[in-house]
Write an enzyme that holds these catalytic residues in place. Structure first.
Site, mmCIF file in Angstrom:
data_model
loop_
_atom_site.group_PDB
_atom_site.id
_atom_site.type_symbol
_atom_site.label_atom_id
_atom_site.label_comp_id
_atom_site.label_asym_id
_atom_site.label_seq_id
_atom_site.Cartn_x
_atom_site.Cartn_y
_atom_site.Cartn_z
ATOM 1 C CG HIS A 123 -1.918 1.040 1.231
ATOM 2 N ND1 HIS A 123 -1.557 2.378 1.808
ATOM 3 C CD2 HIS A 123 -3.303 0.944 1.167
ATOM 4 C CE1 HIS A 123 -2.844 3.087 2.002
ATOM 5 N NE2 HIS A 123 -3.706 2.095 1.313
ATOM 6 C CG ASP A 200 0.992 -2.344 6.121
ATOM 7 O OD1 ASP A 200 -0.137 -2.262 7.085
ATOM 8 O OD2 ASP A 200 0.692 -1.786 5.046
ATOM 9 C CD GLN A 203 -6.548 -4.510 4.105
ATOM 10 O OE1 GLN A 203 -7.714 -5.175 4.479
ATOM 11 N NE2 GLN A 203 -7.084 -3.441 3.765
ATOM 12 C CE LYS A 226 -7.155 -0.117 6.132
ATOM 13 N NZ LYS A 226 -7.807 0.363 4.876
ATOM 14 C CB CYS A 364 -3.710 3.332 -1.753
ATOM 15 S SG CYS A 364 -5.187 4.606 -1.555
#
Ligand code: PMP
Length: 406
Positions: A123, A200, A203, A226, A364
């Site tokens: 991302h 990261d 998600q 999220k 993104c």
């Protein structure tokens, strides 16, 4: 135990509305998830009963709010199995956590000619901060590629490692492909060569059981919104040994120990990285979201979402002419696709008019979309409150788009 989806759905007030005279079907969960009433109530309860600035008052409300805030930190520490609450920093979200590490770690450890490794599936929030700090420091950003099915090309990733590599920054789960990267294996490989790894997890936390101690990652970043919590709150988990050495990212109240005209000394972890009044309502909401996820069980969530994914893949494949991006084994519950040569915006607009929220565009992740040489994709990302029936409605909508453009 399997999930009771109709009970779960009754916790999410937003899902019961109709749009364009049809029941809303929400498949934009990778962009943001909806919030259960427990999260919404935690925020309003905070303002109704406990609102106060924290950490600096001796009066009743301030102490109560501070205790709730720090209890939330303990619960979030436990949720990701971080060794210590000192290593759990509250931020605005994954983007701020990633910017914090890139800027602060980069300032301290990057020298001209050093290298940072990331991947083509990142991302922008885990790409641009590294690009910027590398530019500032005269360091080089190396980008690992993917295999045709959307798996990370591990051989390529490992071939990029050199004695100048200072950090590897990669996503746990791709927001475009759904690929779940083998981060534990990558971390073990990198650590053998003394290289720290940032993950990261924007998600990751909503779909997988995350245990930062077991993974061994040096940093893990995620956003509340999220994972069924509020917007504007997120977490940076960082190993104490790095956070201690890294300089503050922002300065102001709360992050200082002692300020004189000549010099400032900084507060202990995690407060050194929490300048200013924090988002207390966000932390209260995130705490409720974490409890909600724990009560459902991450393994149950994963198993149910996987069923939705399999149904989506088979029903969309049956239409013919649907091209998928991201078919890695064990992927998370989202599908990114194109219908023939129909532009994703056109497809998304028609699907929306049928009451179904999907996302279209580059998500993104422009370097990844460029890698495929396409204008973008249509992305349907699933959550545990989605149903098999909703997946079937999506397949009908996609078939309709295909017929309309024939
Ligand atoms: N990383 C990934 C993989 C994401 O999907 C997102 C959000 N789409 C982010 C980082 C950034 O999260 P936020 O916008 O909440 O800061």
């Amino acid at each position: 135990m399997s999930l009771n989806i109709s009970d779960i759905r009754s916790d999410f007030p937003i899902l019961s509305q109709t749009i364009y005279k049809r029941p809303l079907i929400y498949f934009d969960n990778a962009a943001t998830t909806q919030k259960p009433i427990q999260v919404i109530r935690a925020i309003s309860d905070y303002y109704e009963h406990d609102n106060c600035n924290i950490h600096r008052g001796v009066h009743y409300l301030s102490v109560k709010a501070t205790e709730a805030f720090e209890e939330a930190r303990r619960e979030i520490r436990e949720f990701i199995n971080a060794p210590s609450t000192h290593e759990v920093v509250f931020t605005k979200g994954a983007s701020e956590s990633l910017n914090l590490v890139a800027a602060s770690f980069g300032k301290k450890f990057l020298l001209p000619g050093d290298e940072v490794i990331t991947t083509i599936m990142e991302h922008h929030s885990n790409f641009v901060p590294w690009q910027l700090i590398c530019e500032e420091k005269g360091a080089v950003l190396r980008v690992a590629t993917i295999l045709p099915d959307g798996e990370l090309d591990l051989e390529n990733l490992y071939s990029l490692i050199s004695e100048r590599t200072k950090i590897i920054a990669l996503t746990h789960v791709s927001n475009v492909l759904g690929t779940v990267n083998p981060i534990k294996e990558i971390i073990a490989y990198a650590h053998k060569q003394g290289i720290p790894v940032l993950v990261d997890g924007a998600q990751g936390v909503s779909h997988l059981k995350v245990d930062v101690t077991d993974l061994g990652c040096d940093f893990y970043c995620f956003s509340g919104h999220k994972m069924y919590g509020p917007m504007g709150i997120g977490v940076l988990y960082g190993k104490e040994k790095w956070l201690e050495e890294m300089p503050p990212y922002q300065s102001g109240g709360e992050m200082v120990k002692d300020v004189t005209i000549e010099k400032t000394t900084f507060n202990e972890l995690p407060f050194k990285f929490e300048a200013g009044t924090p988002n207390v309502e966000g932390v209260m909401g995130l705490r409720a979201a974490v409890k909600y996820l724990k009560d459902l069980g991450m393994d149950e969530i994963r198993a149910y979402e996987d069923k939705l994914l399999q149904r989506a893949v088979s029903s969309l494949s049956a239409i013919g002419g649907v091209r998928f991006f991201g078919e890695a084994p064990g992927k998370a519950s989202l599908v990114s696709f194109l219908i023939g040569d129909i532009h994703p915006f056109d497809a998304g607009t028609i699907i929306d008019k049928m009451g179904i929220a999907v996302r279209t565009g580059h998500h993104c992740a422009q370097p990844l979309i460029d890698h495929f040489g396409i204008p973008g994709t249509v992305r349907a990302s699933f959550a545990f409150y989605n149903t098999a029936d909703e997946i079937d409605r999506l397949a009908e909508a996609v078939a309709r788009v295909k017929t309309m453009f024939k």
